[in-house]
Design a protein around this motif. Structure first.
Motif, PDB file in Angstrom:
ATOM      1  N   ASN A 152       0.469  -1.425  -0.042  1.00 40.40           N
ATOM      2  CA  ASN A 152      -0.114  -0.374   0.050  1.00 40.40           C
ATOM      3  C   ASN A 152       0.779   1.080  -0.158  1.00 40.40           C
ATOM      4  O   ASN A 152       1.247   1.873   1.250  1.00 40.40           O
ATOM      5  CB  ASN A 152      -0.843  -0.237   1.130  1.00 40.40           C
ATOM      6  CG  ASN A 152      -2.192   0.740   1.279  1.00 40.40           C
ATOM      7  OD1 ASN A 152      -2.422   0.956  -0.234  1.00 40.40           O
ATOM      8  ND2 ASN A 152      -3.188   0.926   1.666  1.00 40.40           N
ATOM      9  N   ASP A 194      -9.733   0.220  -3.874  1.00 41.70           N
ATOM     10  CA  ASP A 194      -8.579  -0.105  -3.486  1.00 41.70           C
ATOM     11  C   ASP A 194      -6.755   0.916  -4.806  1.00 41.70           C
ATOM     12  O   ASP A 194      -7.281   0.474  -5.938  1.00 41.70           O
ATOM     13  CB  ASP A 194      -7.907  -1.344  -3.597  1.00 41.70           C
ATOM     14  CG  ASP A 194      -6.937  -1.177  -2.576  1.00 41.70           C
ATOM     15  OD1 ASP A 194      -5.169  -0.793  -2.944  1.00 41.70           O
ATOM     16  OD2 ASP A 194      -6.440  -1.640  -1.401  1.00 41.70           O
ATOM     17  N   ARG A 207      -4.547  -0.035  -5.706  1.00 44.26           N
ATOM     18  CA  ARG A 207      -4.191  -1.530  -6.144  1.00 44.26           C
ATOM     19  C   ARG A 207      -4.602  -2.244  -7.323  1.00 44.26           C
ATOM     20  O   ARG A 207      -3.509  -2.879  -7.914  1.00 44.26           O
ATOM     21  CB  ARG A 207      -3.237  -2.533  -4.721  1.00 44.26           C
ATOM     22  CG  ARG A 207      -1.923  -1.436  -3.985  1.00 44.26           C
ATOM     23  CD  ARG A 207      -1.745  -2.856  -3.276  1.00 44.26           C
ATOM     24  NE  ARG A 207      -2.620  -2.126  -2.235  1.00 44.26           N
ATOM     25  CZ  ARG A 207      -4.122  -2.764  -0.765  1.00 44.26           C
ATOM     26  NH1 ARG A 207      -1.981  -4.026  -1.109  1.00 44.26           N
ATOM     27  NH2 ARG A 207      -4.342  -2.774  -0.464  1.00 44.26           N
TER      28      ARG A 207
END
Length: 227
Positions: A53, A197, A199
């Motif tokens: 993250n 998210d 990612r």
């Protein structure tokens, strides 16, 4: 002719003098300090994705002439970091340093500070998964109305990301649909997918079509004719 040529040369000299004077004025004007943010883009090895993250923005403190510093990073420039050499040398876990020399700034502008100065990176196998879409609702319909039919298109959306992150996903949610704003008896509402998210990624920015029909829960009373 000689007089005209001399006048032209004189005008050129005057123009050059003013240009040089203006240049020196700009360079020697009182410098200012500003803070800017630029995004960080990671180039990953094929078949992998960043699973940590990690911060995707770099905060910069710049100093320079007001004439030059105002338009710095106005074209949404990015700091691009190639992770392939790191992966070849260190494997899936490593640290990356951010240096002022990696960032292009105009002449007369200096980078005083940058944050963060480094990042701990983890990369993992890139996978794709099709996830069901769930509509989020807020608010309430009037007491005498409710959904009769509801359908969404698409019902599932393909998403990509590191395997450890994807495994934790069970569905995707849309932005909230306010039930109190539905006034028609039937219609179609286009709803974007809620923020995910960083990612994870979609092949393209998806939007979901919510098709509905509403019915009355309390039947209308028929008017009674008086004889």
């Amino acid at each position: 002719m000689k007089l005209e040529k001399a006048q032209r040369h004189t005008l050129k000299i005057i123009a050059i003098f003013f240009a040089v004077s203006l240049w020196f004025y700009v360079l020697n004007s009182e410098p200012v300090e500003v803070e800017k943010k630029i995004s960080i883009e990671f180039l990953v090895p094929k078949g992998f994705a960043v699973s940590s993250n990690t911060e995707r923005q770099l905060q910069l403190k710049l100093k320079g002439s007001k004439a030059f510093i105002g338009n710095v990073f106005s074209n949404k420039e990015k700091l691009v970091i190639d992770l392939v050499p790191y992966y070849k040398k260190f494997g899936k876990n490593f640290k990356v340093q951010y240096l002022p020399s990696q960032i292009s700034v105009p002449f007369g502008v200096d980078i005083l500070e940058m944050h963060p100065k480094e990042a701990t990176i983890e990369i993992d196998r890139l996978v794709q998964m099709e996830l069901p879409v769930k509509i989020q609702y807020i608010g309430n319909m009037p007491y005498d109305r409710k959904f009769k039919e509801v359908s969404i298109d698409p019902q599932n959306i393909m998403i990509s990301g590191p395997i450890d992150v994807i495994r934790k996903m069970s569905h995707l949610e849309t932005n909230p649909v306010n039930l109190s704003s539905i006034e028609k008896d039937e219609g179609t509402i286009t709803v974007p997918i809620d923020e995910i998210d960083p990612r994870l990624s979609f092949e393209e920015n998806p939007r979901v079509k919510l098709k509905y029909k509403v019915q009355l829960t309390i039947p209308k009373r028929e008017s009674v004719k008086k004889e």
